[in-house]
Design an enzyme around this catalytic site. Structure first.
Site, short mmCIF file in Angstrom:
data_model
loop_
_atom_site.label_atom_id
_atom_site.label_comp_id
_atom_site.label_asym_id
_atom_site.label_seq_id
_atom_site.Cartn_x
_atom_site.Cartn_y
_atom_site.Cartn_z
N ARG A 169 0.84 -1.21 0.00
CA ARG A 169 0.00 0.00 0.00
C ARG A 169 0.88 1.26 0.00
NH1 ARG A 169 -5.17 -1.46 0.35
NH2 ARG A 169 -5.71 -3.38 1.44
N THR B 283 -10.24 -5.21 -6.86
CA THR B 283 -10.48 -5.20 -5.41
C THR B 283 -11.62 -6.16 -5.11
OG1 THR B 283 -11.41 -3.97 -3.54
CG2 THR B 283 -11.91 -3.08 -5.67
N ILE B 284 -11.44 -6.96 -4.07
CA ILE B 284 -12.56 -7.85 -3.70
C ILE B 284 -13.76 -7.03 -3.24
CG2 ILE B 284 -11.12 -9.85 -3.10
CD1 ILE B 284 -11.79 -9.09 -0.10
N ASP B 285 -13.51 -5.78 -2.79
CA ASP B 285 -14.61 -4.95 -2.26
C ASP B 285 -15.58 -4.47 -3.35
OD1 ASP B 285 -13.46 -5.27 0.17
OD2 ASP B 285 -13.00 -3.15 0.52
N ARG C 223 -28.14 -22.33 16.78
CA ARG C 223 -27.36 -21.15 17.16
C ARG C 223 -27.58 -20.00 16.17
NH1 ARG C 223 -21.63 -24.24 18.14
NH2 ARG C 223 -22.10 -25.01 20.24
N MET D 293 -15.31 -9.22 4.77
CA MET D 293 -14.57 -8.03 4.34
C MET D 293 -15.46 -7.09 3.55
SD MET D 293 -10.63 -8.79 3.41
CE MET D 293 -9.41 -8.73 4.73
N ARG E 51 -9.34 -13.28 -0.08
CA ARG E 51 -8.37 -12.70 -1.02
C ARG E 51 -7.40 -13.74 -1.58
NH1 ARG E 51 -6.64 -7.19 1.78
NH2 ARG E 51 -4.57 -8.01 1.43
O1 F6P Z 1 -9.69 -3.54 -0.06
C1 F6P Z 1 -9.67 -4.91 0.12
C2 F6P Z 1 -9.58 -5.26 1.58
O2 F6P Z 1 -9.44 -6.66 1.68
C3 F6P Z 1 -10.74 -4.77 2.43
O3 F6P Z 1 -11.87 -5.60 2.33
C4 F6P Z 1 -10.11 -4.76 3.80
O4 F6P Z 1 -10.77 -3.85 4.65
C5 F6P Z 1 -8.72 -4.33 3.53
O5 F6P Z 1 -8.44 -4.68 2.19
C6 F6P Z 1 -7.67 -4.94 4.43
O6 F6P Z 1 -6.45 -4.37 4.12
P1 F6P Z 1 -5.04 -4.89 4.62
O7 F6P Z 1 -4.61 -5.99 3.67
O8 F6P Z 1 -4.15 -3.69 4.47
O9 F6P Z 1 -5.20 -5.37 6.02
#
Ligand code: F6P
Length: 327
Positions: free
Chosen positions: A75, A126-128, A162, A169, A260
């Site tokens: 990052r 991005t998985i998001d 339960r 994520m 991921r």
């Molecule tokens: O943006 C993808 C993601 O997996 C998000 O879902 C999650 O909040 C973030 O990255 C986690 O980031 P890191 O790998 O820096 O912990």
């Protein structure tokens, strides 16, 4: 059509399945056309540190089904540290194009370098699934994996009567939670775009209990926040809340980085391949500053300006179509 001599490629931000498929398509096409490719290590850090290697056909052989990225990622943001931009620009001087495979943070950096240098092409991942105006590499696989994992929780939830609070994520958006939740038949989906209250969640669980269904699955996106939440994980907060107000055994499960990892679905592989292919074609055509946007088909390159700084959120119509199936 311009003559390209040397092009660069990097992956930036969180990894996801499908990155290697995009790298492979881009590199193979470039090599076929006699163009040299530099693969930068660990995102923008590699550009700043001049940490790259010349990629060969052997480097991209057999990587199509592999998760992660053969280039490494980070990052790292060169816009944040003094001197980094100049160092990056001195590396980029050697290239005729740079392909950046990244998410919402990386698109800002790509945009800034496009303005300063002018030869950037962006591939969304991005998985998001929150990059505005496009589908993103990795999301389809993440939904597939999350669906299977929630499916598996059903057995224990039902056998033990339960309530499972499953946190998935999704930093700012609820795409994975809504899609995997619907696909796996979760009973409540809580997402940042439409964060229903704790009491309402409890009401859905109770309604199910009254109907004779003594188990429930509550899927919640990690980005949801409640006023009274002290716990770092919203899922833990909700699990404790439900345990307190309901007379039902509750458990918390976090589905995080597993989304991921691993091999990409066919959908992600094909989309990533098309994007990697188009990235090279755009570079050849000199159409820089473009994103290889994909909306059911790969678009011919959408200007980065149109997409940067905007978040793709779950639209009301998709959420409200799911709502009648809660509880
Ligand atoms: O943006 C993808 C993601 O997996 C998000 O879902 C999650 O909040 C973030 O990255 C986690 O980031 P890191 O790998 O820096 O912990």
């Amino acid at each position: 059509m311009r003559t390209l001599r040397r092009v660069g490629i990097l992956t930036s931000g969180g990894d996801c399945p499908g990155l290697n498929a995009a790298i492979r398509a881009f590199v193979k096409l470039a090599l076929r056309k006699g163009v040299e490719v530099w693969g930068f290590r660990n995102g923008w850090e590699g550009v700043v540190e001049k940490n790259y290697r010349r990629l060969t056909a052997r480097d991209v052989s057999g990587i199509l089904p592999l998760g992660g990225t053969i280039l490494g990622t980070s990052r790292y943001n060169p816009l944040r540290r003094k001197g980094d931009v100049e160092r990056a620009l001195s590396t980029l001087e050697n290239l005729d194009a740079l392909v950046v495979i990244g998410g919402n943070g990386s698109i800002h950096i790509a945009h800034a370098f496009q303005r300063m240098w002018g030869k950037v092409i962006f591939i969304p991942k991005t998985i998001d699934n929150d990059i505005w105006g496009t589908e993103s590499i990795g999301f389809n696989t993440a939904v597939e994996v999350a669906t299977h994992l929630i499916d598996r929780l059903h057995s224990t939830a039902e056998s033990h009567r339960r309530v499972f609070v499953v946190q998935l994520m999704g930093r700012h958006t609820g795409w994975i939670t809504l899609y995997a939740g619907m696909a796996a038949g979760a009973d409540v989906m809580v997402i940042p775009e439409f964060p229903i209250g704790e009491e309402e969640i409890a009401r859905y669980v109770l309604r199910r209990k009254r109907m004779g269904k003594s188990f429930s699955i509550v899927a919640v996106a990690e980005g949801v926040r409640y006023a009274h939440q002290r716990e770092q994980n919203v899922g833990i907060y909700l699990q404790r809340y439900l345990a307190r107000v309901l007379d039902i055994e509750t458990r918390f499960v976090e589905i995080g980085y597993v989304l991921r990892g691993g091999t990409p679905t066919a959908y992600d592989r094909l989309m990533a391949h098309e994007m990697g292919h188009l990235a090279f074609v755009l570079a050849e055509e000199g159409r820089f500053g473009c994103v290889t946007a994909y909306n059911g088909y790969v678009e011919r390159g959408v200007p980065i300006e149109r997409m940067v700084g905007r978040l793709k959120t779950v639209p009301p119509e998709e959420y409200f179509a799911a709502l009648p199936y809660f509880g």
